[in-house]
Motif scaffolding. Structure first.
Motif, PDB file in Angstrom:
ATOM      1  N   ARG A  94       0.822  -1.208   0.000  1.00  0.00           N
ATOM      2  CA  ARG A  94       0.000   0.000   0.000  1.00  0.00           C
ATOM      3  C   ARG A  94       0.863   1.267   0.000  1.00  0.00           C
ATOM      4  O   ARG A  94       0.557   2.234  -0.670  1.00  0.00           O
ATOM      5  N   LYS A  95       1.938   1.238   0.772  1.00  0.00           N
ATOM      6  CA  LYS A  95       2.849   2.388   0.832  1.00  0.00           C
ATOM      7  C   LYS A  95       4.137   2.054   0.105  1.00  0.00           C
ATOM      8  O   LYS A  95       4.595   0.911   0.127  1.00  0.00           O
ATOM      9  N   LYS A  96       4.739   3.064  -0.498  1.00  0.00           N
ATOM     10  CA  LYS A  96       6.008   2.871  -1.196  1.00  0.00           C
ATOM     11  C   LYS A  96       7.175   2.867  -0.203  1.00  0.00           C
ATOM     12  O   LYS A  96       7.137   3.517   0.823  1.00  0.00           O
ATOM     13  N   HIS A  97       8.217   2.132  -0.565  1.00  0.00           N
ATOM     14  CA  HIS A  97       9.471   2.144   0.179  1.00  0.00           C
ATOM     15  C   HIS A  97      10.147   3.491  -0.104  1.00  0.00           C
ATOM     16  O   HIS A  97       9.886   4.111  -1.137  1.00  0.00           O
ATOM     17  N   PRO A  98      11.008   3.983   0.771  1.00  0.00           N
ATOM     18  CA  PRO A  98      11.682   5.264   0.516  1.00  0.00           C
ATOM     19  C   PRO A  98      12.430   5.338  -0.824  1.00  0.00           C
ATOM     20  O   PRO A  98      12.614   6.420  -1.365  1.00  0.00           O
ATOM     21  N   CYS A  99      12.811   4.195  -1.396  1.00  0.00           N
ATOM     22  CA  CYS A  99      13.495   4.208  -2.693  1.00  0.00           C
ATOM     23  C   CYS A  99      12.518   4.466  -3.842  1.00  0.00           C
ATOM     24  O   CYS A  99      12.935   4.702  -4.962  1.00  0.00           O
ATOM     25  N   GLY A 100      11.210   4.378  -3.565  1.00  0.00           N
ATOM     26  CA  GLY A 100      10.204   4.641  -4.583  1.00  0.00           C
ATOM     27  C   GLY A 100       9.505   3.400  -5.115  1.00  0.00           C
ATOM     28  O   GLY A 100       8.529   3.496  -5.843  1.00  0.00           O
ATOM     29  N   SER A 101       9.989   2.222  -4.768  1.00  0.00           N
ATOM     30  CA  SER A 101       9.390   0.978  -5.243  1.00  0.00           C
ATOM     31  C   SER A 101       8.315   0.496  -4.262  1.00  0.00           C
ATOM     32  O   SER A 101       8.433   0.686  -3.056  1.00  0.00           O
ATOM     33  N   ASP A 102       7.285  -0.161  -4.806  1.00  0.00           N
ATOM     34  CA  ASP A 102       6.268  -0.757  -3.935  1.00  0.00           C
ATOM     35  C   ASP A 102       6.146  -2.255  -4.187  1.00  0.00           C
ATOM     36  O   ASP A 102       5.206  -2.899  -3.761  1.00  0.00           O
ATOM     37  N   LYS A 103       7.132  -2.834  -4.888  1.00  0.00           N
ATOM     38  CA  LYS A 103       7.132  -4.258  -5.212  1.00  0.00           C
ATOM     39  C   LYS A 103       8.194  -4.986  -4.384  1.00  0.00           C
ATOM     40  O   LYS A 103       9.348  -4.568  -4.339  1.00  0.00           O
ATOM     41  N   TRP A 104       7.784  -6.063  -3.710  1.00  0.00           N
ATOM     42  CA  TRP A 104       8.667  -6.834  -2.840  1.00  0.00           C
ATOM     43  C   TRP A 104       8.630  -8.305  -3.221  1.00  0.00           C
ATOM     44  O   TRP A 104       7.568  -8.845  -3.524  1.00  0.00           O
ATOM     45  N   LYS A 105       9.781  -8.968  -3.196  1.00  0.00           N
ATOM     46  CA  LYS A 105       9.870 -10.401  -3.465  1.00  0.00           C
ATOM     47  C   LYS A 105       9.909 -11.143  -2.131  1.00  0.00           C
ATOM     48  O   LYS A 105      10.634 -10.747  -1.213  1.00  0.00           O
ATOM     49  N   ILE A 106       9.145 -12.224  -2.020  1.00  0.00           N
ATOM     50  CA  ILE A 106       9.140 -13.028  -0.794  1.00  0.00           C
ATOM     51  C   ILE A 106      10.283 -14.032  -0.876  1.00  0.00           C
ATOM     52  O   ILE A 106      10.329 -14.869  -1.773  1.00  0.00           O
ATOM     53  N   LEU A 107      11.209 -13.916   0.076  1.00  0.00           N
ATOM     54  CA  LEU A 107      12.380 -14.787   0.103  1.00  0.00           C
ATOM     55  C   LEU A 107      12.191 -15.980   1.033  1.00  0.00           C
ATOM     56  O   LEU A 107      12.766 -17.046   0.804  1.00  0.00           O
ATOM     57  N   ARG A 108      11.418 -15.803   2.106  1.00  0.00           N
ATOM     58  CA  ARG A 108      11.224 -16.874   3.090  1.00  0.00           C
ATOM     59  C   ARG A 108       9.844 -16.740   3.710  1.00  0.00           C
ATOM     60  O   ARG A 108       9.361 -15.626   3.935  1.00  0.00           O
ATOM     61  N   THR A 109       9.212 -17.884   3.983  1.00  0.00           N
ATOM     62  CA  THR A 109       7.915 -17.890   4.648  1.00  0.00           C
ATOM     63  C   THR A 109       8.020 -18.661   5.951  1.00  0.00           C
ATOM     64  O   THR A 109       8.989 -19.364   6.180  1.00  0.00           O
ATOM     65  N   GLY A 110       7.018 -18.517   6.784  1.00  0.00           N
ATOM     66  CA  GLY A 110       6.990 -19.193   8.081  1.00  0.00           C
ATOM     67  C   GLY A 110       6.239 -18.333   9.065  1.00  0.00           C
ATOM     68  O   GLY A 110       5.237 -17.709   8.724  1.00  0.00           O
TER      69      GLY A 110
END
Length: 64
Positions: free
Chosen positions: A11-27
């Motif tokens: 919903r909110k952007k990261h300070p770098c300007g991107s709002d897309k994140w890759k999931i590296l680990r779950t649990g």
């Protein structure tokens, strides 16, 4: 619900300007990597559910 390799749009952007994140680990908690700058964070399931706007499944990431 979320799997390793999936991408989420927040919903909110990261300070770098991107709002897309890759999931590296779950649990119990999730490890996410910012697609813009590569910053890695750990968030709880509850927090991730609140911050996600859209899920992009790993199968949809084939060419792009």
């Amino acid at each position: 619900m979320y799997k390793t390799g999936d991408y989420v749009i927040t919903r909110k952007k990261h300070p770098c300007g991107s709002d897309k994140w890759k999931i590296l680990r779950t649990g119990i908690d999730y490890k996410l990597e910012c697609s813009g700058c590569g910053h890695v964070i750990l968030v709880s399931r509850f927090t991730l559910d609140k911050m996600v706007k859209k899920l992009i499944a790993a199968e949809d990431n084939g060419n792009g």
